[in-house]
Design a protein around this motif. Structure first.
Motif, PDB file in Angstrom:
ATOM      1  N   ASP A   1       3.338  17.826  23.045  1.00  0.00           N
ATOM      2  CA  ASP A   1       2.941  18.930  23.917  1.00  0.00           C
ATOM      3  C   ASP A   1       2.994  20.258  23.158  1.00  0.00           C
ATOM      4  OD1 ASP A   1       2.200  20.284  26.168  1.00  0.00           O
ATOM      5  OD2 ASP A   1       4.025  19.917  27.298  1.00  0.00           O
TER       6      ASP A   1
ATOM      7  N   HIS B   1      15.168  21.463  24.313  1.00  0.00           N
ATOM      8  CA  HIS B   1      14.042  20.616  24.688  1.00  0.00           C
ATOM      9  C   HIS B   1      13.972  20.320  26.191  1.00  0.00           C
ATOM     10  CE1 HIS B   1      14.179  20.346  20.445  1.00  0.00           C
ATOM     11  NE2 HIS B   1      14.897  19.250  20.337  1.00  0.00           N
TER      12      HIS B   1
ATOM     13  N   TRP C   1      11.919  19.865  29.131  1.00  0.00           N
ATOM     14  CA  TRP C   1      10.488  19.529  29.191  1.00  0.00           C
ATOM     15  C   TRP C   1      10.173  18.751  30.453  1.00  0.00           C
ATOM     16  CZ3 TRP C   1       8.394  14.503  29.137  1.00  0.00           C
ATOM     17  CH2 TRP C   1       6.989  14.425  29.021  1.00  0.00           C
TER      18      TRP C   1
ATOM     19  N   GLY D   1      10.546  13.896  32.630  1.00  0.00           N
ATOM     20  CA  GLY D   1      11.145  15.144  32.187  1.00  0.00           C
ATOM     21  C   GLY D   1      12.457  14.888  31.471  1.00  0.00           C
ATOM     22  N   CYS D   2      12.931  15.898  30.748  1.00  0.00           N
ATOM     23  CA  CYS D   2      14.180  15.729  30.012  1.00  0.00           C
ATOM     24  C   CYS D   2      14.772  17.081  29.674  1.00  0.00           C
ATOM     25  CB  CYS D   2      13.953  14.925  28.728  1.00  0.00           C
ATOM     26  SG  CYS D   2      13.025  15.823  27.444  1.00  0.00           S
TER      27      CYS D   2
ATOM     28  N   HIS E   1       6.813  16.534  32.229  1.00  0.00           N
ATOM     29  CA  HIS E   1       5.475  15.967  32.037  1.00  0.00           C
ATOM     30  C   HIS E   1       4.454  16.793  32.820  1.00  0.00           C
ATOM     31  CE1 HIS E   1       2.140  13.120  32.316  1.00  0.00           C
ATOM     32  NE2 HIS E   1       2.695  12.454  31.328  1.00  0.00           N
TER      33      HIS E   1
ATOM     34  N   TYR F   1       7.336  15.661  24.315  1.00  0.00           N
ATOM     35  CA  TYR F   1       7.614  17.103  24.207  1.00  0.00           C
ATOM     36  C   TYR F   1       7.044  17.656  22.896  1.00  0.00           C
ATOM     37  CZ  TYR F   1      10.643  21.158  23.156  1.00  0.00           C
ATOM     38  OH  TYR F   1      11.132  22.389  22.804  1.00  0.00           O
TER      39      TYR F   1
ATOM     40  N   CYS G   1      10.544  10.787  25.794  1.00  0.00           N
ATOM     41  CA  CYS G   1      10.343  12.123  26.351  1.00  0.00           C
ATOM     42  C   CYS G   1      10.264  13.171  25.241  1.00  0.00           C
ATOM     43  CB  CYS G   1      11.478  12.470  27.305  1.00  0.00           C
ATOM     44  SG  CYS G   1      11.321  11.758  28.956  1.00  0.00           S
ATOM     45  N   LEU G   2      11.129  13.047  24.250  1.00  0.00           N
ATOM     46  CA  LEU G   2      11.121  14.032  23.163  1.00  0.00           C
ATOM     47  C   LEU G   2       9.857  13.935  22.322  1.00  0.00           C
ATOM     48  CD1 LEU G   2      14.849  14.033  22.001  1.00  0.00           C
ATOM     49  CD2 LEU G   2      13.638  15.723  23.393  1.00  0.00           C
TER      50      LEU G   2
END
Length: 314
Positions: A182, A235, A237, A219-220, A239, A179, A175-176
């Protein structure tokens, strides 16, 4: 032992009003009857809705899709899915094979005959839907369409789970990385070295949450301790496929409850000027803009929120 699932079900039941449960079930009964879901010959074809829906899902993957992926997407029991796939194979509608990169995975794809039937299935479904909607005026159809979009958004959000994981867990790091990619796409340069370290958002020092939709991380968000009583959000975030559902607020809620659980009474965060949606969300959730409290290279705005009394993360 089943004590934990039973306890979770009891908590859920206590949180939802009986009349809301009854209204939801009443709608389900009406809708499934209205679209013919109970008919063994769905849309007048020689198969039930389950097989028809499986063919529709299989068609999305031109080179075939694994049964495991279908099981996760549809939430079906492995044995039931396997029986349906074999039934369709016996009828000449699908072809079952082995994944080219992993011989432990079975794949399934539509045959030419299956594609012909699916095309007819889609035609009949369109006709039935048009016949149903024809009983409404244009404004009423627009109202119904908007209501269905809202219902789908909320049901998606309801089905997403947010789970606490170790900061070094594969899903957390994936996820990171997404992120970081992104943010790089949005303002040019953001690398893995700019991400919070796993130890900072794990154990006694913090917490990390990952949101899952149908087994996929979407997501996270992380929490780390800055100083006694003060934490920092990192962070948060979602998707792109899961945005505009309200998921970021749910992740934020888990982070705030985790902070309160740790005795943190003040939460801070920084964000970039290009992330206008994030700033709007934080303001709406009670965060107020403050002077800079750090010198992060990508930070243009700084926020904080004083937390209420301690709660327990659910």
């Amino acid at each position: 032992m089943q004590t934990e699932p039973v306890a979770a079900e009891q908590v859920a039941a206590e949180q939802v009003a009986a009349e809301q449960v009854a209204a939801f079930r009443r709608f389900n009964r009406y809708f499934t009857r209205r679209i013919g879901a109970l008919d063994d010959h769905y849309l007048g074809q020689d198969r039930p809705l389950g097989e028809a829906r499986l063919m529709f899902e299989i068609a999305d993957a031109e080179a075939g899709v694994s049964l495991r992926a279908l099981r996760g997407r549809l939430g079906l029991d492995a044995g039931y899915l396997s029986r349906m796939a074999k039934a369709l194979e016996a009828q000449g509608m699908v072809r079952i094979g082995v994944h080219p990169d992993d011989n432990r995975l079975r794949t399934v794809e539509l045959t030419p005959a299956g594609r012909v039937e699916l095309k007819e299935q889609n035609r009949r479904a369109d006709v039935r839907t048009a016949d149903l909607l024809a009983g409404l005026g244009e404004d009423q159809r627009a109202e119904l369409t908007a209501a269905m979009a809202t219902a789908r958004r909320l049901l998606r959000l309801a089905a997403i789970t947010v789970e606490r994981v170790d900061g070094a867990a594969p899903d957390a790091r994936a996820c990171l990385e997404a992120y970081a990619a992104d943010l790089t796409a949005r303002f040019g340069s953001f690398t893995a070295s700019d991400l919070v370290g796993p130890a900072e958002v794990s154990g006694a020092r913090g917490a990390f949450f990952v949101a899952y939709e149908e087994g996929r991380a979407v997501g996270c968000g992380g929490l780390r301790t800055l100083e006694p009583g003060v934490g920092e959000l990192k962070h948060v975030w979602v998707h792109p496929d899961a945005r505009r559902l309200g998921l970021a607020r749910r992740i934020l809620d888990h982070l705030e409850r985790a902070a309160a659980e740790r005795g943190l009474h003040l939460l801070r965060l920084d964000t970039n000027a290009t992330l206008t949606e994030a700033r709007a969300m934080y303001r709406a959730c009670g965060y107020r803009e403050i002077p800079a409290y750090g010198d992060h290279v990508y930070a243009d705005h700084w926020f904080e929120k004083r937390l209420a009394t301690s709660t327990t993360v659910g």
